[in-house]
Design an enzyme around this catalytic site. Structure first.
Site, PDB file in Angstrom:
ATOM      1  CE  LYS A  11      10.361   4.230  -3.436  1.00  0.00           C
ATOM      2  NZ  LYS A  11       9.372   5.244  -4.079  1.00  0.00           N
ATOM      3  CE1 TYR A  51       7.635   7.310   0.681  1.00  0.00           C
ATOM      4  CE2 TYR A  51       6.600   5.035   0.882  1.00  0.00           C
ATOM      5  CZ  TYR A  51       7.395   6.116   0.400  1.00  0.00           C
ATOM      6  OH  TYR A  51       8.415   5.473  -0.805  1.00  0.00           O
ATOM      7  NE  ARG A  93      16.335  13.819  -2.779  1.00  0.00           N
ATOM      8  CZ  ARG A  93      15.165  13.057  -2.790  1.00  0.00           C
ATOM      9  NH1 ARG A  93      14.792  12.217  -1.957  1.00  0.00           N
ATOM     10  NH2 ARG A  93      13.929  13.895  -3.143  1.00  0.00           N
ATOM     11  CB  THR A  99       9.365  12.410  -6.992  1.00  0.00           C
ATOM     12  OG1 THR A  99      10.175  13.044  -6.006  1.00  0.00           O
ATOM     13  CG2 THR A  99       8.390  11.665  -6.488  1.00  0.00           C
ATOM     14  NE  ARG A 110      13.079   8.052  -7.562  1.00  0.00           N
ATOM     15  CZ  ARG A 110      12.797   8.769  -6.269  1.00  0.00           C
ATOM     16  NH1 ARG A 110      12.952  10.168  -6.662  1.00  0.00           N
ATOM     17  NH2 ARG A 110      12.416   8.441  -5.062  1.00  0.00           N
ATOM     18  CG  ASN A 125       9.783   6.524  -7.705  1.00  0.00           C
ATOM     19  OD1 ASN A 125       9.876   5.620  -6.658  1.00  0.00           O
ATOM     20  ND2 ASN A 125       9.564   7.837  -7.310  1.00  0.00           N
ATOM     21  CG  HIS A 128      13.170   6.233   0.114  1.00  0.00           C
ATOM     22  ND1 HIS A 128      12.083   7.397  -0.044  1.00  0.00           N
ATOM     23  CD2 HIS A 128      13.720   6.405   1.187  1.00  0.00           C
ATOM     24  CE1 HIS A 128      12.476   8.216   1.267  1.00  0.00           C
ATOM     25  NE2 HIS A 128      13.377   7.613   2.008  1.00  0.00           N
ATOM     26  CD  GLU A 139      13.430   8.550   5.083  1.00  0.00           C
ATOM     27  OE1 GLU A 139      14.658   8.177   4.578  1.00  0.00           O
ATOM     28  OE2 GLU A 139      12.861   9.405   4.815  1.00  0.00           O
TER      29      GLU A 139
HETATM   30  P1  ADP Z   1      10.758  11.092  -3.139  1.00  0.00           P
HETATM   31  O1  ADP Z   1      10.592   9.651  -2.990  1.00  0.00           O
HETATM   32  O2  ADP Z   1      11.507  11.504  -4.311  1.00  0.00           O
HETATM   33  O3  ADP Z   1      11.267  11.754  -1.841  1.00  0.00           O
HETATM   34  P2  ADP Z   1       7.968  11.869  -1.921  1.00  0.00           P
HETATM   35  O4  ADP Z   1       8.542  11.625  -0.660  1.00  0.00           O
HETATM   36  O5  ADP Z   1       7.394  13.112  -2.397  1.00  0.00           O
HETATM   37  O6  ADP Z   1       9.032  11.872  -3.064  1.00  0.00           O
HETATM   38  O7  ADP Z   1       7.223  10.797  -2.516  1.00  0.00           O
HETATM   39  C1  ADP Z   1       7.105   9.397  -2.071  1.00  0.00           C
HETATM   40  C2  ADP Z   1       6.718   8.382  -2.914  1.00  0.00           C
HETATM   41  O8  ADP Z   1       5.529   8.480  -3.536  1.00  0.00           O
HETATM   42  C3  ADP Z   1       7.341   8.656  -4.453  1.00  0.00           C
HETATM   43  O9  ADP Z   1       8.637   8.110  -4.511  1.00  0.00           O
HETATM   44  C4  ADP Z   1       6.690   8.025  -5.429  1.00  0.00           C
HETATM   45  O10 ADP Z   1       6.774   6.772  -5.517  1.00  0.00           O
HETATM   46  C5  ADP Z   1       5.221   8.359  -4.914  1.00  0.00           C
HETATM   47  N1  ADP Z   1       4.806   9.748  -5.140  1.00  0.00           N
HETATM   48  C6  ADP Z   1       5.065  10.771  -4.913  1.00  0.00           C
HETATM   49  N2  ADP Z   1       4.120  11.870  -5.389  1.00  0.00           N
HETATM   50  C7  ADP Z   1       3.430  11.188  -6.271  1.00  0.00           C
HETATM   51  C8  ADP Z   1       2.631  11.537  -7.165  1.00  0.00           C
HETATM   52  N3  ADP Z   1       2.189  12.970  -7.390  1.00  0.00           N
HETATM   53  N4  ADP Z   1       1.722  10.735  -8.017  1.00  0.00           N
HETATM   54  C9  ADP Z   1       2.065   9.322  -7.810  1.00  0.00           C
HETATM   55  N5  ADP Z   1       2.990   9.217  -6.817  1.00  0.00           N
HETATM   56  C10 ADP Z   1       3.682   9.792  -6.173  1.00  0.00           C
END
Ligand code: ADP
Length: 169
Positions: A11, A51, A93, A99, A110, A125, A128, A139
Site C-alpha cells: 500500500k 473494497y 496472510r 488487520t 503489519r 497496515n 493487502h 481481485e
Molecule cells: P484485511 O485488509 O486484513 O483483509 P479488511 O478487508 O477488513 O481487512 O479491511 C480492509 C482495510 O481497511 C484494512 O487493511 C485496513 O487498512 C482498513 N481497516 C479495516 N478495518 C478498519 C478499522 N476498524 N479501522 C480502521 N481501518 C480499518
C-alpha cells in the site's frame, strides 16, 4: 492442498516508508512464485470495486480507506503482486499479520511496520492480501489483465480490440 493465487498490494504507506524490499523479502520465505507485478496509480473506481465488501461490512471506515489506498495520505502508488503456490493465501496472510497492526504479531509485516493513524483512525497496515480463493480471483482479475501475468491462471477468451493506446513518441 491445491495451488492457489493471492493478490498482494504493497500500500502507499509501504512505498513511502521504503518497505518494498523488506516486504518482498519477508514474503519470499513462503517460497511462493510471483507471476505478476506492477506499479499502479489507484483511481477511485478501482478502489471502490476492490473494497466493495467493506462498504457493507465497515461503512464507518470505508471513505477513509478509499482515500488511503488512493494515496491521499502518502503517495498515489501501490505495488500489485500476484503470488502462486500451495496454500498461498494462508501462508501470505500469516506473514502479513492481523488487520489491526496493534493486534498483529509483532514479527509479522503489519506488526512490524503498521500503525493506526491517530487523525483518520485508519489502520495503515502497509499490505493487502486476498483472504479467500474467490476474493483472490475477483481481485486478480480486477487488477491484472491476462497478458500481464506469466501464467494463464484463469480461463481466458479472445476479443478484438479497437481502442486507442498510447505508445512512445
Ligand atoms: P484485511 O485488509 O486484513 O483483509 P479488511 O478487508 O477488513 O481487512 O479491511 C480492509 C482495510 O481497511 C484494512 O487493511 C485496513 O487498512 C482498513 N481497516 C479495516 N478495518 C478498519 C478499522 N476498524 N479501522 C480502521 N481501518 C480499518
Amino acid at each position: 492442498m491445491a495451488v492457489q493465487q493471492c493478490l498482494v498490494l504493497i500500500k502507499p504507506d509501504g512505498l513511502v516508508k521504503s518497505l518494498t524490499g523488506n516486504i518482498i523479502s519477508a514474503l519470499s520465505e513462503t517460497k511462493l512464485k510471483i507471476v505478476g507485478a506492477k506499479i499502479v496509480s489507484v483511481k477511485r473506481e478501482l478502489a471502490e470495486v476492490h473494497y466493495s465488501d467493506l462498504k457493507k461490512q465497515k461503512p464507518q471506515v470505508f471513505e477513509s480507506v478509499l482515500k488511503y489506498i488512493q494515496g491521499d495520505f502518502h503517495t498515489n502508488r501501490v505495488l500489485a503482486l500476484v503470488y502462486q503456490g500451495e496454500n498461498a493465501i494462508k501462508k501470505i496472510r500469516e506473514i502479513a499479520g492481523s488487520t489491526n497492526p496493534e493486534d498483529a504479531d509483532p514479527t509479522s509485516i503489519r506488526g512490524k511496520y503498521g500503525r493506526i493513524n491517530s487523525k483518520t483512525g485508519v489502520f495503515e497496515n502497509v499490505i493487502h492480501a486476498s483472504d479467500s480463493e474467490d476474493n483472490a480471483k475477483r481481485e486478480i482479475q480486477l487488477w491484472f489483465s491476462p497478458e500481464e501475468l506469466t501464467e494463464t491462471i484463469y480461463p481466458i477468451k479472445k476479443q478484438e480490440k479497437t481502442q486507442e493506446v498510447r505508445i512512445w513518441a
